[in-house]
Write a protein that holds these residues in place. Structure first.
Motif: not given
Length: 256
Positions: A165-174
């Motif tokens: 599980l990982r939260p992502v808020t920035r497109e570059e981290d997806l």
């Protein structure tokens, strides 16, 4: 009527199942590897069968568990929780061996062991669910979901316990989050599939306990708030959850 019950577990959970069975007049059979011979559940049962292997691995041996139940003349198997309790294979093998399985059928276990499939089934039934992708989405699908909602949670399709599980808020981290979740899930669950779901950062984690009797009748037993977590693993569960009557009624109806 259950006459002889094999409890495929150990420790407190096994002892509590055996105590309830005793009140109901049901004979119980314990299983144990040699290094657990002195454990309390072995002495609490009416009979006990030694398993091959040692420690946790012994309780995960489906062949040995089924053989123990058949050899001890059991008509029902109770998996407790953890270990094999959520494995469709055990439920299916019980059915093939003519044993009752005290738990969901293999089809239900397979469905709920796959988060993406369970989400799709909930959607079919009109249960409100968060927007999400299917399993193994194309990068552009996941990016589109992130752009639309501002945050997503990348989730392993299988397993639990906060892994994959990982939260992502920035497109570059997806893409890196998807890669790492897939790697972690493959190592932990043998299934590297992931999907993305809309993330609600301030949501509370409330679970509803439901029981069914195999006839289609379902009852809601209650709910609990599991929001206090560390690294997406629950630390404390509070029951009942602090909900209004209207929210509880809607949540219970959806769960049932």
């Amino acid at each position: 009527m259950i006459k002889r019950l094999l409890v495929a577990n150990r420790g407190e959970v096994a002892v509590r199942i055996m105590a309830t069975a005793s009140v109901l007049g049901i004979e119980t059979v314990a299983v144990y590897p040699a290094d657990d011979a002195a454990c309390g559940h072995v002495g609490r049962a009416d009979a006990a069968v030694e398993l091959p292997g040692t420690d946790v691995a012994a309780y995960l041996d489906v062949d040995a568990i089924i053989a123990a139940a058949a050899g001890a003349g059991c008509d029902t198997l109770h998996p407790g929780y953890g270990f094999l309790s959520e494995r469709p294979e055990l439920a299916a093998r019980c059915a093939a061996a003519g044993l009752r399985f005290a738990g969901p059928g293999p089809e239900a276990l397979a469905l709920f062991g796959d988060k993406a499939a369970a989400q799709a089934r909930a959607w079919e039934l009109g249960v409100p669910v968060l927007a999400g992708t299917g399993p193994d989405p194309l990068p552009e699908e996941a990016r589109a979901l992130l752009r639309e909602h501002g945050a997503v949670m990348v989730k392993a399709v299988a397993g639990g316990g906060g892994r994959g599980l990982r939260p992502v808020t920035r497109e570059e981290d997806l893409l890196e989050a998807m890669r790492r979740c897939a790697s972690e899930a493959a190592a932990a669950f043998g299934d590297g599939r992931v999907f993305a779901e809309r993330l609600l950062p301030r949501a509370r984690h409330v679970e509803v306990q439901v029981v069914g009797d195999g006839t289609g009748a379902v009852a809601v037993l209650g709910d609990r708030d599991c929001s206090l977590q560390r690294r997406r693993q629950k630390l404390i569960e509070i029951a009942p959850a602090a909900l209004t009557g209207e929210v509880r009624a809607r949540l219970s109806a959806a769960a049932a």
